[in-house]
Design a protein around this motif. Structure first.
Motif, PDB file in Angstrom:
ATOM      1  N   TYR A  35       0.827  -1.209   0.000  1.00  0.00           N
ATOM      2  CA  TYR A  35       0.000   0.000   0.000  1.00  0.00           C
ATOM      3  C   TYR A  35       0.867   1.266   0.000  1.00  0.00           C
ATOM      4  N   ALA A  36       0.264   2.374  -0.467  1.00  0.00           N
ATOM      5  CA  ALA A  36       0.915   3.698  -0.410  1.00  0.00           C
ATOM      6  C   ALA A  36      -0.039   4.682   0.253  1.00  0.00           C
ATOM      7  N   ARG A  37       0.537   5.617   1.058  1.00  0.00           N
ATOM      8  CA  ARG A  37      -0.246   6.656   1.724  1.00  0.00           C
ATOM      9  C   ARG A  37       0.206   8.027   1.205  1.00  0.00           C
ATOM     10  N   PRO A  38      -0.553   8.648   0.316  1.00  0.00           N
ATOM     11  CA  PRO A  38      -0.162   9.944  -0.270  1.00  0.00           C
ATOM     12  C   PRO A  38       0.124  11.019   0.764  1.00  0.00           C
ATOM     13  N   VAL A  39      -0.511  10.950   1.932  1.00  0.00           N
ATOM     14  CA  VAL A  39      -0.310  11.978   2.946  1.00  0.00           C
ATOM     15  C   VAL A  39       1.147  12.028   3.430  1.00  0.00           C
ATOM     16  N   ASP A  40       1.887  10.925   3.240  1.00  0.00           N
ATOM     17  CA  ASP A  40       3.270  10.865   3.702  1.00  0.00           C
ATOM     18  C   ASP A  40       4.290  11.156   2.601  1.00  0.00           C
ATOM     19  N   TYR A  41       3.812  11.552   1.410  1.00  0.00           N
ATOM     20  CA  TYR A  41       4.752  11.943   0.358  1.00  0.00           C
ATOM     21  C   TYR A  41       5.542  13.175   0.826  1.00  0.00           C
ATOM     22  N   SER A  42       6.759  13.317   0.289  1.00  0.00           N
ATOM     23  CA  SER A  42       7.601  14.480   0.633  1.00  0.00           C
ATOM     24  C   SER A  42       8.458  14.834  -0.586  1.00  0.00           C
ATOM     25  N   LYS A  43       9.316  15.812  -0.420  1.00  0.00           N
ATOM     26  CA  LYS A  43      10.188  16.242  -1.518  1.00  0.00           C
ATOM     27  C   LYS A  43      11.152  15.135  -1.924  1.00  0.00           C
ATOM     28  N   THR A  44      11.535  14.317  -0.964  1.00  0.00           N
ATOM     29  CA  THR A  44      12.469  13.212  -1.262  1.00  0.00           C
ATOM     30  C   THR A  44      11.743  11.887  -1.482  1.00  0.00           C
TER      31      THR A  44
ATOM     32  N   ALA B 279       7.702   5.179  -7.979  1.00  0.00           N
ATOM     33  CA  ALA B 279       7.353   4.382  -9.155  1.00  0.00           C
ATOM     34  C   ALA B 279       8.597   3.823  -9.841  1.00  0.00           C
ATOM     35  N   SER B 280       9.648   4.641  -9.938  1.00  0.00           N
ATOM     36  CA  SER B 280      10.860   4.191 -10.636  1.00  0.00           C
ATOM     37  C   SER B 280      11.553   3.073  -9.878  1.00  0.00           C
ATOM     38  N   LEU B 281      11.486   3.102  -8.530  1.00  0.00           N
ATOM     39  CA  LEU B 281      12.161   2.095  -7.725  1.00  0.00           C
ATOM     40  C   LEU B 281      11.365   0.790  -7.613  1.00  0.00           C
ATOM     41  N   PHE B 282      10.035   0.924  -7.504  1.00  0.00           N
ATOM     42  CA  PHE B 282       9.211  -0.254  -7.220  1.00  0.00           C
ATOM     43  C   PHE B 282       8.651  -0.946  -8.463  1.00  0.00           C
ATOM     44  N   ALA B 283       8.568  -0.249  -9.574  1.00  0.00           N
ATOM     45  CA  ALA B 283       7.979  -0.841 -10.780  1.00  0.00           C
ATOM     46  C   ALA B 283       8.665  -2.147 -11.195  1.00  0.00           C
ATOM     47  N   PRO B 284      10.005  -2.199 -11.242  1.00  0.00           N
ATOM     48  CA  PRO B 284      10.659  -3.461 -11.646  1.00  0.00           C
ATOM     49  C   PRO B 284      10.413  -4.596 -10.649  1.00  0.00           C
TER      50      PRO B 284
ATOM     51  N   LEU C  53      -0.060   5.913  -7.984  1.00  0.00           N
ATOM     52  CA  LEU C  53       0.521   6.695  -6.885  1.00  0.00           C
ATOM     53  C   LEU C  53       0.075   8.157  -6.914  1.00  0.00           C
ATOM     54  N   SER C  54      -0.270   8.663  -8.067  1.00  0.00           N
ATOM     55  CA  SER C  54      -0.632  10.081  -8.205  1.00  0.00           C
ATOM     56  C   SER C  54      -2.070  10.382  -7.816  1.00  0.00           C
ATOM     57  N   ASN C  55      -2.849   9.353  -7.524  1.00  0.00           N
ATOM     58  CA  ASN C  55      -4.250   9.549  -7.140  1.00  0.00           C
ATOM     59  C   ASN C  55      -4.328   9.902  -5.656  1.00  0.00           C
ATOM     60  N   LYS C  56      -4.287  11.209  -5.375  1.00  0.00           N
ATOM     61  CA  LYS C  56      -4.251  11.660  -3.981  1.00  0.00           C
ATOM     62  C   LYS C  56      -5.640  11.764  -3.351  1.00  0.00           C
ATOM     63  N   LYS C  57      -6.660  11.397  -4.105  1.00  0.00           N
ATOM     64  CA  LYS C  57      -8.013  11.414  -3.547  1.00  0.00           C
ATOM     65  C   LYS C  57      -8.266  10.214  -2.634  1.00  0.00           C
ATOM     66  N   ILE C  58      -7.444   9.183  -2.809  1.00  0.00           N
ATOM     67  CA  ILE C  58      -7.596   7.969  -1.999  1.00  0.00           C
ATOM     68  C   ILE C  58      -6.577   8.009  -0.865  1.00  0.00           C
ATOM     69  N   PRO C  59      -7.016   7.886   0.381  1.00  0.00           N
ATOM     70  CA  PRO C  59      -6.066   7.966   1.507  1.00  0.00           C
ATOM     71  C   PRO C  59      -5.060   6.815   1.533  1.00  0.00           C
ATOM     72  N   VAL C  60      -5.504   5.615   1.129  1.00  0.00           N
ATOM     73  CA  VAL C  60      -4.608   4.465   1.089  1.00  0.00           C
ATOM     74  C   VAL C  60      -4.755   3.799  -0.274  1.00  0.00           C
ATOM     75  N   ILE C  61      -3.656   3.702  -1.040  1.00  0.00           N
ATOM     76  CA  ILE C  61      -3.687   3.161  -2.401  1.00  0.00           C
ATOM     77  C   ILE C  61      -3.129   1.741  -2.398  1.00  0.00           C
ATOM     78  N   ALA C  62      -3.914   0.793  -2.886  1.00  0.00           N
ATOM     79  CA  ALA C  62      -3.450  -0.589  -3.009  1.00  0.00           C
ATOM     80  C   ALA C  62      -2.605  -0.714  -4.269  1.00  0.00           C
ATOM     81  N   LEU C  63      -1.305  -0.925  -4.101  1.00  0.00           N
ATOM     82  CA  LEU C  63      -0.405  -1.019  -5.254  1.00  0.00           C
ATOM     83  C   LEU C  63      -0.395  -2.417  -5.861  1.00  0.00           C
TER      84      LEU C  63
ATOM     85  N   PHE D 191      11.715   5.521   3.254  1.00  0.00           N
ATOM     86  CA  PHE D 191      10.333   5.802   2.843  1.00  0.00           C
ATOM     87  C   PHE D 191       9.360   5.575   4.004  1.00  0.00           C
ATOM     88  N   ARG D 192       8.393   6.505   4.089  1.00  0.00           N
ATOM     89  CA  ARG D 192       7.355   6.380   5.108  1.00  0.00           C
ATOM     90  C   ARG D 192       5.982   6.126   4.499  1.00  0.00           C
ATOM     91  N   SER D 193       5.867   6.366   3.212  1.00  0.00           N
ATOM     92  CA  SER D 193       4.541   6.281   2.583  1.00  0.00           C
ATOM     93  C   SER D 193       4.185   4.875   2.111  1.00  0.00           C
TER      94      SER D 193
END
Length: 588
Positions: A87-96, A103-108, A121-131, A152-154
């Motif tokens: 899962y990903a949590r957009p609220v925890d995204y940051s500059k780093t 996406a570049s690290l996890f896609a492969p 990952l860019s859908n910030k309307k969902i609090p928790v994104i199932a990857l 990473f925290r997200s």
């Protein structure tokens, strides 16, 4: 005005004001003193209690997995599989920690195209994104390594487990299934639930706020990497014999275009079920796709008229009560009328009335009239009490859920007609497991042992498994001898070259589902045990509603019985007890 204010300010306070102030000062002092004492007690005398509380707030243990299920030889039949949801949590995204970098690290690693993953990952309307769901452990380790290296925290991982059945449809009605989300189960998964989920030692360890384990000198470095596990369960099922039964059952079902069927193999000495094949079947890995008809173990839930196999019980009951003996002669008129009904032997129109017959002839030719006349030698109450001794009208006690008690009317409700039909297998309705339990007494010196599919420890066995003396050893020996002679004398499809088999076939009309009258279809069955001189296995074959070819117990169920008996004897390496006919005994 200023003079008045100055006058009031210089006026001395009254006594009451001074008393209130002094009282408040004392209360403050007491409260402060009590706080000091409390802190002193906590830090000096009671520090261990609060230290443990702190540990508990930081401690956790991993979720437990269910124990595995094995056959009697160690073949794995059911196990847990651990998987992860990412899962990903957009609220925890940051500059780093941007969606682009993630996406570049996890896609492969996840096997998802980078642009597709970035879109999620860019859908910030969902609090928790199932990857991605159902990720295996190796992939999860790679994900955790990336999270750790980049701080990473997200991104989070949710560990799950699911039940898997490596052998597919194999023994599905014995194993049942288990659904973790709904906590729904049946079969052994249900009856052995407490044992499968019982964790002897659940290791606890402390974690930080972000879930990392706090290691100290007492922490077992291996424990956090291993999930606590319930106890394993060993079945009495022999996978080789089970395979034979399922194969032969499926073959006869398809060949005869039958509705359903079952083959059960049991050790009558200890009640262990060696094979339990039921059709229709299903894959417990995909139980959600199975119908209720496929999932239901009809051999336990449904009842049916046993037909001619029940003649074994009638003759045995009369002999146990002293009404007949090994050499008794029974009158067989071939046909009789009662009220508006006519009962006749299946071969009456071809062979007429046999006249006086012995018990071997009764079994060999499956005489209805002979069985009725034997049944009439007992009173209603005597016959009923013997049927109760054999376990009819109550559950066998097998360690599977859903068993029916069958239908056995009170002797007060019996009349001559019911007594008559009961004698040849139509006045009562039984479950398949009740017949297995009842006939097993004949193969075990008159003792019925609770049938079971789970291997128990000696302590568990003493508590769960009953040994019930049903008839005398002498009666069981005589009936076994008579049954074996009836098979060897005739042309039965049950007859074997190397073994004496004590068995009986049966054919009974299938009742209509509304409970009144009979349909045009039949139950065909065969039940027996071998070697007759020292029984090691009991086999029961039932086929419901065969459509093709002659539909009799001897033409449908008996060939299956023989094939299962032959292969079971080979697998168990049973010692033959039949002397070949062409063997000549030489004198020394």
């Amino acid at each position: 005005m200023n003079k008045e204010v100055e006058r009031i300010r210089k006026t001395p306070r009254g006594k009451n004001c001074n008393n209130v102030a002094d009282g408040l000062d004392i209360l403050y002092c007491i409260a402060i003193f009590a706080l000091i004492v409390h802190l002193f007690v906590i830090q000096i005398f009671d520090f261990q209690k609060y230290r443990e509380k702190g540990k508990l707030q930081r401690s956790s243990h991993d979720f437990a997995v269910r124990g595995d299920i094995y056959d009697r030889h160690g073949i794995k039949l059911a196990t847990d599989r651990i998987y992860y949801n990412i899962y990903a949590r957009p609220v925890d995204y940051s500059k780093t920690e941007t969606p682009e970098k993630i996406a570049s690290l996890f896609a492969p690693v996840l096997g998802i195209p980078e642009q597709a993953l970035l879109g999620k990952l860019s859908n910030k309307k969902i609090p928790v994104i199932a990857l991605k769901k159902d990720v295996d452990r190796d992939t999860a380790k790679k994900i955790m390594k990336i999270i750790s290296e980049n701080g990473f925290r997200s991104i989070s991982l949710d560990k799950k487990n699911t039940r898997e059945y490596p052998q597919g449809v194999f023994a599905s009605h014995v194993l049942g299934f288990y659904n973790f989300d709904a906590d729904v189960s049946n079969g052994v998964e249900l009856t052995a639930k407490d044992k499968l989920e019982h964790v002897v030692r659940a290791t606890r360890y402390q974690r930080t706020r972000d879930g990392k384990i706090i290691y100290n000198f007492s922490t077992d470095p291996v424990a956090p990497t291993v999930n606590p596990k319930g106890q394993d369960v060993i079945l009495t099922i022999d996978a080789a014999i089970q395979h034979v039964c399922e194969k032969e059952l499926y073959k006869i079902i398809k060949e005869k275009e039958a509705l359903r069927g079952a083959v059960i193999v049991m050790n009558p000495r200890n009640g262990e079920i060696l094979a339990y094949a039921v059709y229709p079947t299903y894959d417990p890995n995909k139980f959600q796709e199975a119908s209720n008809t496929q999932i239901k173990n009809w051999t336990l839930t449904d009842v049916y008229p046993p037909g001619s196999t029940f003649k074994i019980i009638t003759v045995t009951s009369a002999m146990e009560l002293g009404k007949i003996n090994e050499n008794s002669i029974i009158e067989d008129s071939g046909r009789m009328k009662f009220g508006g009904y006519t009962i006749e032997n299946y071969d009456y129109r071809e062979h007429g009335a046999p006249g006086k017959i012995n018990l071997v002839y009764l079994f060999e030719h499956s005489s209805n009239i002979g069985s009725v006349n034997v049944g009439y030698l007992m009173s209603h109450l005597e016959f009923f009490n013997m049927l109760k001794k054999f376990g009819f009208g109550e559950k066998s006690g097998i360690d599977l859920a859903g068993e029916s008690s069958g239908l056995l009317a009170s002797p007060k409700a019996w009349d001559k007609g019911l007594h008559m039909t009961m004698s040849y297998g139509y006045g009562t309705s039984v479950s398949i497991m009740q017949m297995v339990s009842a006939v097993s007494a004949l193969a075990n010196d008159g003792v019925r042992v609770t049938p079971h599919v789970i291997k128990y420890s000696p302590e568990e066995e003493a508590e769960k498994i009953k040994h019930i003396q049903t008839i005398s050893p002498e009666t069981s020996r005589i009936i076994t001898k008579l049954l074996a002679m009836s098979i060897n004398n005739g042309k039965s499809n049950i007859k074997m070259d190397k073994y004496n088999v004590a068995a009986k076939t049966g054919t009974s009309r299938k009742p209509l589902e509304n409970g009144t009258g009979y349909s045009g279809t039949m139950y065909t069955s065969t039940i027996g045990y071998l070697p007759a001189s020292d029984p090691k296995v009991l086999i029961y074959v039932v086929v419901d509603s065969a459509k093709k070819g002659p539909v009799w117990g001897n033409t449908v169920a008996a060939p299956v019985f023989r094939e299962v008996a032959e292969q079971t004897a080979r697998i168990l390496d049973l010692k033959p007890d039949k002397v070949p006919a062409n063997t000549v005994k030489k004198n020394n």
